[in-house]
Design a protein around this motif. Sequence first.
Motif, PDB file in Angstrom:
ATOM      1  N   UNK A  16      16.819  49.911  40.880  1.00 53.91           N
ATOM      2  CA  UNK A  16      17.810  50.908  40.231  1.00 53.91           C
ATOM      3  C   UNK A  16      17.110  51.771  39.127  1.00 53.91           C
ATOM      4  N   UNK A  17      16.269  50.986  38.112  1.00 54.50           N
ATOM      5  CA  UNK A  17      15.724  51.540  37.146  1.00 54.50           C
ATOM      6  C   UNK A  17      14.418  52.285  37.660  1.00 54.50           C
ATOM      7  N   UNK A  66       9.871  47.658  34.494  1.00 56.73           N
ATOM      8  CA  UNK A  66       8.768  46.606  34.289  1.00 56.73           C
ATOM      9  C   UNK A  66       9.232  45.723  33.145  1.00 56.73           C
ATOM     10  N   UNK A  67       9.759  46.327  32.172  1.00 57.70           N
ATOM     11  CA  UNK A  67      10.499  45.339  30.894  1.00 57.70           C
ATOM     12  C   UNK A  67      11.320  44.256  31.602  1.00 57.70           C
ATOM     13  N   UNK A 124      -0.091  47.089  37.195  1.00 60.40           N
ATOM     14  CA  UNK A 124       0.357  46.994  38.580  1.00 60.40           C
ATOM     15  C   UNK A 124       1.787  47.614  38.647  1.00 60.40           C
ATOM     16  N   UNK A 125       2.640  47.504  37.926  1.00 64.03           N
ATOM     17  CA  UNK A 125       3.862  48.247  37.966  1.00 64.03           C
ATOM     18  C   UNK A 125       3.762  49.681  38.023  1.00 64.03           C
ATOM     19  N   UNK A 126       3.055  50.103  37.093  1.00 62.88           N
ATOM     20  CA  UNK A 126       2.844  51.648  36.918  1.00 62.88           C
ATOM     21  C   UNK A 126       2.192  52.247  38.295  1.00 62.88           C
TER      22      UNK A 126
END
Length: 79
Positions: free
Chosen positions: A77-78, A15-16, A4-6
């Motif tokens: 931000x990441x 995601x981490x 989902x994050x990707x």
Amino acid sequence: YIPMGLKLGFGIPAIILLIGVAAALGDAGSPASDSTLGPTSGLNADGQHNHIWDTCVPTFIFFDIPLFIGGLIGALILG
């Protein structure tokens, strides 16, 4: 989380971070957490301590809300 994050366009570091924040929120947000039961056992020495209102609500306000906001900003931000 990862597919989902990707799909949403987040990178692996974001995601981490989100998984770590979710784990911390899940632990600290629980009334049966070590971070809430420990203070309750010490504060209840006089028998006058209310576990939910005196430990869980302040933990939510002063730890969970800033952690959620920080995790959200960090993930953006990441990105």
